[in-house]
Every structure is written in C-alpha cells, then in structure tokens.
Design a protein around this motif. Structure first.
Motif, PDB file in Angstrom:
ATOM      1  N   UNK A   1       0.819  -1.207   0.000  1.00 56.40           N
ATOM      2  CA  UNK A   1       0.000   0.000   0.000  1.00 56.40           C
ATOM      3  C   UNK A   1       0.857   1.263   0.000  1.00 56.40           C
ATOM      4  N   UNK A   2       1.893   1.244   0.787  1.00 60.26           N
ATOM      5  CA  UNK A   2       2.778   2.404   0.841  1.00 60.26           C
ATOM      6  C   UNK A   2       3.439   2.647  -0.511  1.00 60.26           C
ATOM      7  N   UNK A   3       3.746   1.574  -1.226  1.00 58.33           N
ATOM      8  CA  UNK A   3       4.439   1.702  -2.503  1.00 58.33           C
ATOM      9  C   UNK A   3       3.510   2.123  -3.643  1.00 58.33           C
ATOM     10  N   UNK A   4       2.310   1.526  -3.725  1.00 57.08           N
ATOM     11  CA  UNK A   4       1.484   1.733  -4.926  1.00 57.08           C
ATOM     12  C   UNK A   4       0.366   2.743  -4.752  1.00 57.08           C
ATOM     13  N   UNK A   5       0.027   3.091  -3.516  1.00 51.01           N
ATOM     14  CA  UNK A   5      -1.074   4.033  -3.313  1.00 51.01           C
ATOM     15  C   UNK A   5      -0.866   5.358  -4.051  1.00 51.01           C
ATOM     16  N   UNK A   6       0.368   5.924  -4.073  1.00 48.29           N
ATOM     17  CA  UNK A   6       0.544   7.170  -4.828  1.00 48.29           C
ATOM     18  C   UNK A   6       0.241   7.013  -6.322  1.00 48.29           C
ATOM     19  N   UNK A   7       0.627   5.870  -6.912  1.00 50.89           N
ATOM     20  CA  UNK A   7       0.331   5.641  -8.327  1.00 50.89           C
ATOM     21  C   UNK A   7      -1.165   5.518  -8.555  1.00 50.89           C
ATOM     22  N   UNK A   8      -1.856   4.805  -7.668  1.00 49.46           N
ATOM     23  CA  UNK A   8      -3.302   4.667  -7.796  1.00 49.46           C
ATOM     24  C   UNK A   8      -3.986   6.020  -7.639  1.00 49.46           C
ATOM     25  N   UNK A   9      -3.509   6.813  -6.686  1.00 45.92           N
ATOM     26  CA  UNK A   9      -4.101   8.130  -6.475  1.00 45.92           C
ATOM     27  C   UNK A   9      -3.908   9.027  -7.688  1.00 45.92           C
ATOM     28  N   UNK A  10      -2.690   8.990  -8.260  1.00 46.81           N
ATOM     29  CA  UNK A  10      -2.418   9.815  -9.448  1.00 46.81           C
ATOM     30  C   UNK A  10      -3.305   9.408 -10.607  1.00 46.81           C
ATOM     31  N   UNK A  11      -3.649   8.126 -10.686  1.00 41.19           N
ATOM     32  CA  UNK A  11      -4.504   7.630 -11.762  1.00 41.19           C
ATOM     33  C   UNK A  11      -5.982   7.708 -11.395  1.00 41.19           C
ATOM     34  N   UNK A  12      -6.283   8.278 -10.211  1.00 47.26           N
ATOM     35  CA  UNK A  12      -7.658   8.346  -9.708  1.00 47.26           C
ATOM     36  C   UNK A  12      -8.298   6.964  -9.722  1.00 47.26           C
ATOM     37  N   UNK A  13      -7.546   5.991  -9.210  1.00 44.23           N
ATOM     38  CA  UNK A  13      -7.995   4.602  -9.208  1.00 44.23           C
ATOM     39  C   UNK A  13      -7.791   4.011  -7.820  1.00 44.23           C
ATOM     40  N   UNK A  14      -8.364   2.834  -7.629  1.00 39.59           N
ATOM     41  CA  UNK A  14      -8.137   2.063  -6.425  1.00 39.59           C
ATOM     42  C   UNK A  14      -8.188   0.593  -6.811  1.00 39.59           C
ATOM     43  N   UNK A  15      -7.848  -0.268  -5.856  1.00 32.70           N
ATOM     44  CA  UNK A  15      -7.829  -1.701  -6.155  1.00 32.70           C
ATOM     45  C   UNK A  15      -8.310  -2.483  -4.949  1.00 32.70           C
ATOM     46  N   UNK A  16      -9.191  -3.440  -5.180  1.00 38.03           N
ATOM     47  CA  UNK A  16      -9.539  -4.390  -4.133  1.00 38.03           C
ATOM     48  C   UNK A  16      -8.545  -5.546  -4.190  1.00 38.03           C
ATOM     49  N   UNK A  17      -8.287  -6.139  -3.027  1.00 33.05           N
ATOM     50  CA  UNK A  17      -7.202  -7.123  -2.945  1.00 33.05           C
ATOM     51  C   UNK A  17      -7.487  -8.138  -1.849  1.00 33.05           C
ATOM     52  N   UNK A  18      -7.259  -9.407  -2.151  1.00 29.17           N
ATOM     53  CA  UNK A  18      -7.236 -10.467  -1.148  1.00 29.17           C
ATOM     54  C   UNK A  18      -5.864 -11.110  -1.235  1.00 29.17           C
ATOM     55  N   UNK A  19      -5.154 -11.122  -0.111  1.00 34.52           N
ATOM     56  CA  UNK A  19      -3.807 -11.692  -0.098  1.00 34.52           C
ATOM     57  C   UNK A  19      -3.661 -12.538   1.152  1.00 34.52           C
ATOM     58  N   UNK A  20      -3.260 -13.803   0.951  1.00 29.59           N
ATOM     59  CA  UNK A  20      -3.142 -14.694   2.095  1.00 29.59           C
ATOM     60  C   UNK A  20      -1.965 -15.635   1.972  1.00 29.59           C
TER      61      UNK A  20
ATOM     62  N   UNK B   1     -15.403  -8.526   3.470  1.00 28.26           N
ATOM     63  CA  UNK B   1     -14.277  -7.643   3.761  1.00 28.26           C
ATOM     64  C   UNK B   1     -14.677  -6.588   4.782  1.00 28.26           C
ATOM     65  N   UNK B   2     -13.730  -6.239   5.635  1.00 25.65           N
ATOM     66  CA  UNK B   2     -13.960  -5.214   6.653  1.00 25.65           C
ATOM     67  C   UNK B   2     -13.190  -3.925   6.362  1.00 25.65           C
ATOM     68  N   UNK B   3     -12.349  -3.925   5.308  1.00 26.46           N
ATOM     69  CA  UNK B   3     -11.463  -2.792   5.055  1.00 26.46           C
ATOM     70  C   UNK B   3     -11.749  -2.134   3.711  1.00 26.46           C
ATOM     71  N   UNK B   4     -11.194  -0.938   3.564  1.00 24.62           N
ATOM     72  CA  UNK B   4     -11.307  -0.214   2.308  1.00 24.62           C
ATOM     73  C   UNK B   4     -10.289  -0.744   1.294  1.00 24.62           C
ATOM     74  N   UNK B   5     -10.528  -0.507  -0.005  1.00 24.67           N
ATOM     75  CA  UNK B   5      -9.569  -0.936  -1.030  1.00 24.67           C
ATOM     76  C   UNK B   5      -8.239  -0.208  -0.903  1.00 24.67           C
ATOM     77  N   UNK B   6      -7.222  -0.785  -1.542  1.00 19.26           N
ATOM     78  CA  UNK B   6      -5.913  -0.139  -1.640  1.00 19.26           C
ATOM     79  C   UNK B   6      -6.079   1.137  -2.459  1.00 19.26           C
ATOM     80  N   UNK B   7      -5.550   2.227  -1.950  1.00 18.74           N
ATOM     81  CA  UNK B   7      -5.719   3.519  -2.609  1.00 18.74           C
ATOM     82  C   UNK B   7      -6.770   4.377  -1.932  1.00 18.74           C
TER      83      UNK B   7
END
Length: 400
Positions: free
Chosen positions: A261-280, A313-319
């Motif tokens: 999230x720390x790495x890609x959130x700025x790119x998603x924000x610049x693109x006015x986008x977000x991403x849902x994610x499941x990682x286990x 899910x209990x959390x917001x998407x990445x971004x």
C-alpha cells in the motif's frame, strides 16, 4: 516536381507477403469499420492539400484495403492491388509523386485513371511497421487535376505518414503488452494434497485483474486483485501491484499488504484509481490460511459437508485506505474436501450481478469432476453471458 523513377511492382515475394500478413494480423485493423485515429489523419491530409481524395491503404496479398478514406467518390472496402497506384508503387522506399497519370505509362492504363474518378494526380508515402520496417501500406492523395508538389509539401505528406505509422504501431504495442501481461499468469499447480489453479479473461486488450500464487517450503502465498477500470491503464497498475507483492513474498500478509500500500497508493491516487485485494498465506500442512482482505469480499468457502461461507471484507480498497492504519487480519482453515473460490467482480456478472452469483459459481464447481472442467465451464459461461468486465476465478482445493 519531376516524376520519380518507379518500376511497376510485381506481387510480393512469399517471405515479404508472409511477414506483411503477420503484421496486419497483429495490428488487427483490417477488419472493422472506420477508426477516428486514422480518419483524423486522412481528413487533415485532404484539407491540407486541397485534393479530391486522401486514403490510408493496407496491402494484402492481392488486394488493397482502404482502411480510411476521405473522398468525393467512395471506394469499396478493397481493390485489386495491381489496379491501384499504391499497389504499383508498394516496393518504393520513399514518396512517389505522379503529376499527370495520363502522361505516365506506368499508370495510364489504370481503371481509376480512364474511368471514374478520372485520377490525374497521385502522391503517396509508404507506411512501415515492425522492427524490420515492413511496408504494410500507404498514405496517399488523388485528384482529377494534374498538379505538382513542392518539397515542403512532400515533407508534410511524409510527416503525416509518420503519424499514421505510429497509430498503426499502437496495435503492435497493445499486442506486445497483451503477450507480456498474459505471460505473468501463474500455472496450475498440483501439490501433494492440494490443487490450485485459475483463469483470467480480460474484457479488453489486457486485464485490470491479477492473480498469483507462490509456493515456498510448505506455504503458498495467494493473491487476487481487481484494479478499478478496464484496459491498458488498469493492466499496467495491476502489473505494478503484482511486482510489489512479489518483492514481499516472504512477509506475513499484514506486513506485505502494508508495504504494498505504501508503494502503490501514490500511483493509484495519481490515476484516480483504487484496487480491491485479497492476499493470504496458506500452510499446506494444516490448511490454515492467514489473510488480509482489502475491500475485495469476493471469496467463497465451499465446505466438504455441502455448506458454504462468503468471506466479507472489513477494510477499504488499496488507494482509499489511510496509509499506515492497521488492517483487519483474518484466518480460516481449509479442511480436507474444502475448496476456496476467489473471484473478481466480473464473476458476478456471469449471472445476476449479486452475491448470489457466487453460489451459482460454487454449484458449478461442485458438479465439475476436476479443475480443468470447472474452468472450462467458467469460460463457456463467459462466452454465453459476456460479463462486460475483467473476469478472474482462482480455485484452492484440499483433497478429501
């Protein structure tokens, strides 16, 4: 301007024709109607030179395809190649200018010179595409009145030709990107006691979904993500997220997602986008799966006893989730005979767009004898009921 020396072309050699055919197939522009990216060029060319017609032509084996035309007289979709100026000059490297076709023995017999539209003037530049600059067509001008072109006019026509080449090359770029991104899809694995596989069907050229699994000493890192939107931008953002997670493959899910999230959130924000994610991370010995669900909520747990559970899910998407704020960590156990279906929201569109579609998908899995049959059924359903969105389905099954 004097007429350039041009020998009438002969049909292309087999290797040249094959290379040209392969490029045209990769470009994927011959079929279909007019495209504004080409119409704009021929429109500007006609207006800039004040001629009766301008064309962007693509050369087949024996016909010339008129991909874009601005003309007083509309030509059919294709013309026998040797009945055209472009076809007869296709082997030339530079621009060809014919001030008066009736006075030029190379072209004076052409039907378009002797009949409607009674072409007298012609000028064309070749269009090259690919690493070996294969000539695939021409950008040309025609007019019923004889005329000459000044050097600066020829230069302008060449510049318009470069523009056309770049637009054509976009198709190759898309094809290349499709190849690269599709190559990132993981292969089905068959671990002792486990079967893991999946499929991803892009809505357009590339998918904004991505899925992955990585096996390491008894554990499997599992990921499915869906970047908002479709097409090239979503595909590139998804590829960036995949790479960021790959660099964190040895971290527990909470730490890995926080770093992602720390790495890609700025790119998603610049693109006015977000991403849902499941990682286990799955422990294949115990069946324990520790995970983080960032706004995804599209995971179905099929229990061996015939019941099912949807993981919410209990959390917001990445971004959209505040960087640095802890996310909820989850955990489940896959017992012998259990299956986990992880999907993108395109899977919901296979039926009624609601979470009830997950149960329909689960029913399809339960009646399928094996993974390949199930995935084939998913692809068949997508052909019958276009989801209108990127579609990804991942299956994690523990042997009974």
């Amino acid at each position: 301007m004097s007429t350039e020396h041009v020998e009438q072309t002969i049909p292309a050699s087999a290797p040249v024709a094959a290379r040209r055919a392969a490029l045209l197939a990769a470009l994927d522009v011959v079929q279909g109607g007019p495209e504004e990216r080409f119409e704009r060029i021929t429109r500007i060319a006609r207006e800039a030179f004040g001629v009766s017609g301008s064309f962007l032509n693509l050369a087949g084996d024996d016909v010339l395809f008129h991909k874009s035309q601005q003309s007083d007289q509309v030509f059919p979709g294709s013309t026998p190649i040797l009945d055209t100026f472009c076809g007869r000059t296709l082997d030339q490297d530079g621009p060809v200018v014919v001030p008066d076709a009736r006075d030029d023995l190379r072209f004076s017999d052409l039907p378009m010179v002797n009949n409607d539209p009674n072409v007298r003037f012609y000028a064309g530049v070749p269009l090259h595409v690919g690493a070996d600059a294969t000539k695939v067509g021409t950008l040309c001008l025609i007019d019923p009145n004889p005329r000459a072109l000044a050097p600066e006019d020829v230069a302008l026509l060449e510049e318009l030709g470069v523009w056309a080449e770049r637009e054509l090359a976009t198709g190759l770029d898309d094809d290349r990107l499709r190849t690269v991104l599709s190559g990132l899809q993981p292969h089905t694995v068959d671990l002792p006691g486990w079967t893991i596989g999946g499929t991803s069907i892009p809505h357009g050229i590339v998918s904004g979904d991505f899925h992955d699994w990585r096996i390491d000493d008894g554990t499997v890192d599992l990921t499915i993500a869906d970047v908002m939107g479709k097409g090239m931008a979503a595909g590139l953002l998804a590829a960036g997220m995949r790479g960021a997670l790959l660099a964190r493959r040895h971290e527990d899910p909470s730490t890995a997602v926080a770093g992602l999230e720390e790495q890609v959130a700025p790119d998603l924000s610049a693109a006015e986008a977000f991403a849902t994610l499941f990682h286990g991370r799955l422990d294949t010995a115990t069946g324990r799966l520790a995970f983080v669900d960032a706004g995804h909520g599209l995971v179905l747990h099929l229990h061996a006893d015939g019941t099912e559970t949807v993981l919410r899910s209990l959390d917001l998407p990445v971004g959209l989730h505040p960087i640095g704020m802890d996310r909820a960590a989850g955990e489940l156990v896959l017992e012998p005979g259990d299956t986990l279906l992880l999907v993108s929201d395109g899977a919901l569109e296979l039926w009624d767009s609601t979470l009830a579609s997950l149960s329909r998908l689960g029913a399809l899995h339960r009646k399928s004898p094996d993974l390949s049959t199930f995935l084939a059924g998913v692809r068949g359903r997508a052909l019958e009921h276009d989801p209108g969105d990127d579609l990804t389905v991942v299956v994690v099954s523990r042997d009974a």
